[in-house]
Enzyme design. Structure first.
Site, PDB file in Angstrom:
ATOM      1  N   THR A  59       0.815  -1.215   0.000  1.00 41.34           N
ATOM      2  CA  THR A  59       0.000   0.000   0.000  1.00 41.34           C
ATOM      3  C   THR A  59       0.842   1.254   0.000  1.00 41.34           C
ATOM      4  OG1 THR A  59      -1.925   1.002   1.086  1.00 41.34           O
ATOM      5  CG2 THR A  59      -0.161   0.223   2.531  1.00 41.34           C
ATOM      6  N   LYS A  60       2.114   1.138   0.376  1.00 41.45           N
ATOM      7  CA  LYS A  60       2.991   2.303   0.472  1.00 41.45           C
ATOM      8  C   LYS A  60       3.307   2.933  -0.890  1.00 41.45           C
ATOM      9  CE  LYS A  60       3.687   2.051   4.987  1.00 41.45           C
ATOM     10  NZ  LYS A  60       3.284   3.103   5.930  1.00 41.45           N
ATOM     11  N   ASP A  61       3.059   2.192  -1.976  1.00 44.64           N
ATOM     12  CA  ASP A  61       3.285   2.775  -3.304  1.00 44.64           C
ATOM     13  C   ASP A  61       2.463   4.042  -3.484  1.00 44.64           C
ATOM     14  OD1 ASP A  61       4.819   0.559  -3.761  1.00 44.64           O
ATOM     15  OD2 ASP A  61       3.548  -0.297  -5.325  1.00 44.64           O
TER      16      ASP A  61
END
Length: 469
Positions: A59-61
């Protein structure tokens, strides 16, 4: 996602090519997947937002790209610059993808508790990785917070991302992930559950969902050793709660500005063991190969189940891929060493199966005390059986040797037979663990187990303690 559309004549028909201009165009629009076996006992419909479908597998993208684009827009990040960030690995991966496409250099500062896979992946995509100790205060100059900030001061044309306090972190999820969840559930979501680290995910998504429906409940998953739960409930930042923990990606020993406690309805804490066990369960029972924080979230769901009704729709976010934990939670030896592997231990041989291949370290009656001390140091052990030509005749223990040294500074040059204690009891491999435990006393620190192959092994109180679940 930016889509390129081309009309191409083909047999009097038109076809349309649909592709992303670069890998960054594939970020977002991840699927919701219904959880089944692993949430048995929970009445609600439970849907997982599987963020591993992002190109960097987490999800950090989303927030990595948003933080970079916002920094470019206001001039904090200039062409050819160096991006510097303290990360648990996943944000670094998202930053690395954007850095490659946009032409920046990247330095990731990571703590030594993070998996080797995370470090290797970051280096594989061109990031320079600096590893810092975990068990230091955030203000310690060796901490990954401090090292990141100092590098940004020392390196010209650099930008310190600071995902913990960077508002673009939460904004990315407010603009992207929150709306996706709302649309995918047709506005029927009633609860959102997610692990909390930097706070951007829970705060951005929580803010959006509560704006759409104030009745949506937002729950954070915390870990033991972290300050979030108590601070949310009492407003007290309790430093006594801070200690080292194994779970990756969630929990903090600081209060990041991105954590908006006003949109969080509550927290539940999950142990390291439960997080690890449920990480494996998700793969085995659902076929979804995700990381450590996902395991914590699913265990957290079970702890919160009294809050969910049969008509509720609960969305839980799975942060990252299990590929980053194959040397940890998905490794039997790693799990066994920490007492996390759910194995039935009922008899003596069960206590030594993870180190049964190691030879029994012994010392002979006529060897010197110094030889026993040397072996204790070399093999990092505290008890050694003593043998002669007839078999086991005694034992030496580090505590007893220390006492002997206090009484006689020349004890190291004396033969073992002059300082040895009674021989350790010998049990069969099938001896029940309860009976073995009773043999470990203040005066007897170990037990020998007779194996079927005629050899012997040693069981210490630490083997007994390690078997406690």
């Amino acid at each position: 996602m930016k889509t390129i559309l081309l009309s191409i004549p083909l047999s009097h028909k038109q076809t349309i090519m649909n592709y992303s201009e670069n890998i960054l165009g594939t970020i977002g629009n991840t699927p919701l997947v219904k959880l089944n076996k692993i949430v048995e006992g929970i009445e609600a419909l439970v849907l997982a937002k599987v963020e591993t479908f992002n190109p960097g597998n987490s999800t950090k993208d989303r927030m990595a790209l948003k933080m970079i684009e916002d920094a470019e827009a206001d001039g904090r990040l200039k062409p050819g610059g160096t991006i510097i960030e303290g990360t648990s690995g996943n944000t670094g991966m998202g930053l690395a993808l954007a850095a490659i496409v946009k032409g920046y250099k990247l330095i990731c500062v990571i703590s030594d508790k993070q998996s080797k896979e995370k470090v290797d992946i970051l280096r594989a995509v061109g990031a320079k990785v600096i590893v810092c100790p975990t068990d230091v205060e955030p203000t310690d100059p060796r901490s990954y917070y401090s090292v990141s900030k100092q590098l940004a001061v020392d390196i010209p044309n650099s930008w310190y991302v600071n995902q913990y306090d960077n508002p673009s972190n939460a904004l990315a999820h407010y603009e992207q992930t929150g709306p996706e969840i709302w649309e995918q559930t047709e506005g029927k979501v009633t609860h959102f559950v997610v692990g909390v680290g930097t706070g951007g995910t829970i705060s951005g998504i929580g803010k959006y969902l509560k704006e759409k429906n104030p009745n949506v409940k937002v729950w954070g998953i915390d870990t033991y050793g972290s300050v979030f739960k108590k601070y949310h409930e009492t407003g007290i930042f309790d430093e006594n709660e801070i200690y080292s923990y194994i779970t990756e990606g969630i929990g903090e020993d600081i209060l990041p500005k991105n954590v908006d406690f006003s949109v969080i309805d509550g927290f539940t804490k999950v142990t390291d063991k439960d997080a690890a066990v449920y990480t494996r369960k998700i793969a085995l029972e659902e076929g979804i190969f995700v990381g450590n924080s996902a395991g914590a979230c699913v265990k957290g769901l079970h702890q919160l189940k009294e809050h969910f009704g049969k008509d509720d729709v609960v969305v839980v976010l799975f942060h990252d891929s299990g590929s980053r934990y194959v040397g940890k939670m998905f490794n039997d030896d790693w799990m066994r060493e920490r007492g996390f592997l759910e194995e039935e231990i009922t008899k003596a041989e069960d206590l030594i199966k993870d180190h049964i291949e190691k030879p029994l370290v012994v010392v002979r009656t006529e060897e010197l005390v110094s030889h026993a001390i040397e072996r204790m140091r070399k093999y990092k052990i505290s008890q050694i059986p003593v043998i002669d030509i007839n078999g086991f005749v005694g034992s030496v223990d580090e505590s007893a040797l220390f006492q002997s040294y206090v009484l006689d500074k020349n004890v190291a040059d004396k033969p073992i037979r002059e300082v040895m204690g009674n021989p350790y009891p010998i049990v069969t491999a099938s001896k029940p663990i309860e009976e073995v435990s009773k043999l470990i006393t203040k005066d007897n620190q170990a037990v020998l187990i007779a194996l079927d192959n005629g050899k012997h092994h040693i069981i210490t109180k630490y083997d007994i303690i390690g078997s406690i679940k």
